[in-house]
Design a protein around this motif. Structure first.
Motif, mmCIF file in Angstrom:
data_model
loop_
_atom_site.group_PDB
_atom_site.id
_atom_site.type_symbol
_atom_site.label_atom_id
_atom_site.label_comp_id
_atom_site.label_asym_id
_atom_site.label_seq_id
_atom_site.Cartn_x
_atom_site.Cartn_y
_atom_site.Cartn_z
ATOM 1 N N GLU A 124 0.838 -1.207 0.000
ATOM 2 C CA GLU A 124 0.000 0.000 0.000
ATOM 3 C C GLU A 124 0.870 1.251 0.000
ATOM 4 O O GLU A 124 0.588 2.233 -0.697
ATOM 5 N N LEU A 125 1.951 1.208 0.776
ATOM 6 C CA LEU A 125 2.819 2.378 0.922
ATOM 7 C C LEU A 125 3.503 2.762 -0.390
ATOM 8 O O LEU A 125 3.750 3.939 -0.636
ATOM 9 N N GLU A 126 3.807 1.774 -1.250
ATOM 10 C CA GLU A 126 4.569 2.055 -2.464
ATOM 11 C C GLU A 126 3.723 2.582 -3.620
ATOM 12 O O GLU A 126 4.266 2.902 -4.680
ATOM 13 N N GLN A 127 2.418 2.679 -3.433
ATOM 14 C CA GLN A 127 1.577 3.207 -4.498
ATOM 15 C C GLN A 127 1.936 4.667 -4.788
ATOM 16 O O GLN A 127 2.180 5.442 -3.858
ATOM 17 N N PRO A 128 2.000 5.065 -6.054
ATOM 18 C CA PRO A 128 2.486 6.408 -6.420
ATOM 19 C C PRO A 128 1.816 7.544 -5.664
ATOM 20 O O PRO A 128 2.489 8.477 -5.204
ATOM 21 N N GLU A 129 0.497 7.485 -5.518
ATOM 22 C CA GLU A 129 -0.192 8.580 -4.832
ATOM 23 C C GLU A 129 0.167 8.618 -3.343
ATOM 24 O O GLU A 129 0.272 9.684 -2.733
ATOM 25 N N ARG A 130 0.394 7.441 -2.766
ATOM 26 C CA ARG A 130 0.780 7.381 -1.343
ATOM 27 C C ARG A 130 2.206 7.885 -1.168
ATOM 28 O O ARG A 130 2.497 8.611 -0.214
ATOM 29 N N VAL A 131 3.099 7.509 -2.079
ATOM 30 C CA VAL A 131 4.487 7.988 -2.022
ATOM 31 C C VAL A 131 4.519 9.514 -2.104
ATOM 32 O O VAL A 131 5.242 10.176 -1.351
ATOM 33 N N ALA A 132 3.736 10.087 -3.002
ATOM 34 C CA ALA A 132 3.694 11.541 -3.159
ATOM 35 C C ALA A 132 3.220 12.213 -1.875
ATOM 36 O O ALA A 132 3.755 13.253 -1.467
ATOM 37 N N ALA A 133 2.227 11.628 -1.217
ATOM 38 C CA ALA A 133 1.709 12.193 0.028
ATOM 39 C C ALA A 133 2.746 12.114 1.141
ATOM 40 O O ALA A 133 2.907 13.060 1.925
ATOM 41 N N ILE A 134 3.455 10.999 1.226
ATOM 42 C CA ILE A 134 4.484 10.833 2.254
ATOM 43 C C ILE A 134 5.613 11.839 2.048
ATOM 44 O O ILE A 134 6.087 12.470 3.003
ATOM 45 N N GLU A 135 6.050 12.002 0.808
ATOM 46 C CA GLU A 135 7.126 12.944 0.525
ATOM 47 C C GLU A 135 6.697 14.379 0.802
ATOM 48 O O GLU A 135 7.477 15.177 1.347
ATOM 49 N N ALA A 136 5.475 14.725 0.468
ATOM 50 C CA ALA A 136 4.982 16.085 0.713
ATOM 51 C C ALA A 136 4.912 16.364 2.206
ATOM 52 O O ALA A 136 5.318 17.436 2.677
ATOM 53 N N ASP A 137 4.420 15.404 2.978
ATOM 54 C CA ASP A 137 4.326 15.574 4.431
ATOM 55 C C ASP A 137 5.708 15.740 5.053
ATOM 56 O O ASP A 137 5.918 16.596 5.914
ATOM 57 N N PHE A 138 6.666 14.932 4.597
ATOM 58 C CA PHE A 138 8.014 15.025 5.141
ATOM 59 C C PHE A 138 8.642 16.381 4.838
ATOM 60 O O PHE A 138 9.273 16.997 5.701
#
Length: 280
Positions: free
Chosen positions: A222-236
């Motif tokens: 689930e974490l590696e999905q493109p939209e999830r990766v983008a959200a994680i990077e933006a939050d960081f």
């Protein structure tokens, strides 16, 4: 009665800096350096150990050569380690150390264990000794060495920082469950084969009835999905900019005042903390 001096190297910056410090400050001590190998360390860790050995002029003894992560994973029914059940720390770090020093303690030797807790880490304590002849020493605290002092030791020695600090700071163990989500994202980028291996472990654990995934509340798939990766990077990035704005610049060391570990941006909801013996 003999005296033994031991210093554990985690693969991280603080323990490496302590080894350098002890080599320079107490060259008369015959210190045995050791590394408890989980069998699942990042490639950068082994490169860093070799570089550190070059400076010390001494081999870092590898403990735990026969019972690695895979062995204990089978023993624990394929249940992944997690913040509530840290069997990896217990079986892969603490137990090998205890087995290593036990013959010395049983023969009456005094064993001095040097631990890399810095002067600016008042909230941390070292391993509590359970034997009268095992004496835990905290040289950085005694000599007032803080985080900036650690950077200075690594820079001046030419050893430098472990390369994985470019993208991660939790631990040198590939599958550390204390990683932030951004660090799992970066593991996929830096070592895609290791990320796939982590996914395979996770799938096997779930098939064996384990309720745990590597990261809280979602699987790596689930974490590696493109939209999830983008959200994680933006939050960081938002957190990073917020923390940088709070930094107080030291006029004597303006560049190093801006250094910040990923560790300092850790979200409490992601699990909090790290195993001291792995992290230092």
């Amino acid at each position: 009665m003999n005296e033994r001096h031991v210093l554990g190297i985690s693969g991280g910056k603080d323990s490496a800096a302590l080894a350098i410090f002890m080599r320079q400050k107490y060259p008369h001590l015959d210190i045995s350096y050791f590394f408890t190998d989980t069998g699942k360390e990042l490639p950068e860790v082994y490169d860093f150990l070799a570089k550190l050995e070059g400076f010390l002029g001494k081999q870092i003894e590898r403990l735990n050569p026969h019972r690695d992560f895979d062995f204990w994973l089978r023993e624990y029914g394929h249940f992944l380690p997690n913040p509530q059940t840290r069997w990896c720390t217990r079986q892969l770090k603490l137990l090998p150390f205890k087995n290593w020093v036990r013959p010395w303690l049983e023969s009456g030797d005094k064993v001095y264990s040097y631990v890399a807790i810095r002067a600016d880490e008042e909230h941390r304590e070292g391993l509590i000794s359970q034997h009268d002849n095992l004496i835990v020493q905290l040289p950085f605290r005694e000599h007032g060495v803080d985080k900036m002092g650690v950077y200075d030791l690594l820079d001046a020695s030419g050893v430098g920082m472990p390369k994985y600090y470019d993208w991660r700071s939790r631990s040198g163990c590939t599958f550390c469950f204390f990683q932030q989500k951004i660090e799992w994202v970066r593991l996929k980028k830096e070592h895609p084969d290791k990320f796939e291996e982590a996914k395979a472990y996770e799938k096997s654990a779930l098939e064996h009835g384990s309720p745990f995934t590597w990261t809280q509340r979602e699987s790596l798939e689930e974490l590696e999905q493109p939209e999830r990766v983008a959200a994680i990077e933006a939050d960081f990035n938002i957190r990073k900019q917020r923390e940088y704005a709070r930094i107080r610049i030291n006029p004597l060391r303006p560049q190093k005042s801006e250094l910040m570990d990923i560790d300092e941006l850790y979200l409490e909801e992601e699990g909090g903390g790290a195993c001291l013996i792995c992290h230092k």
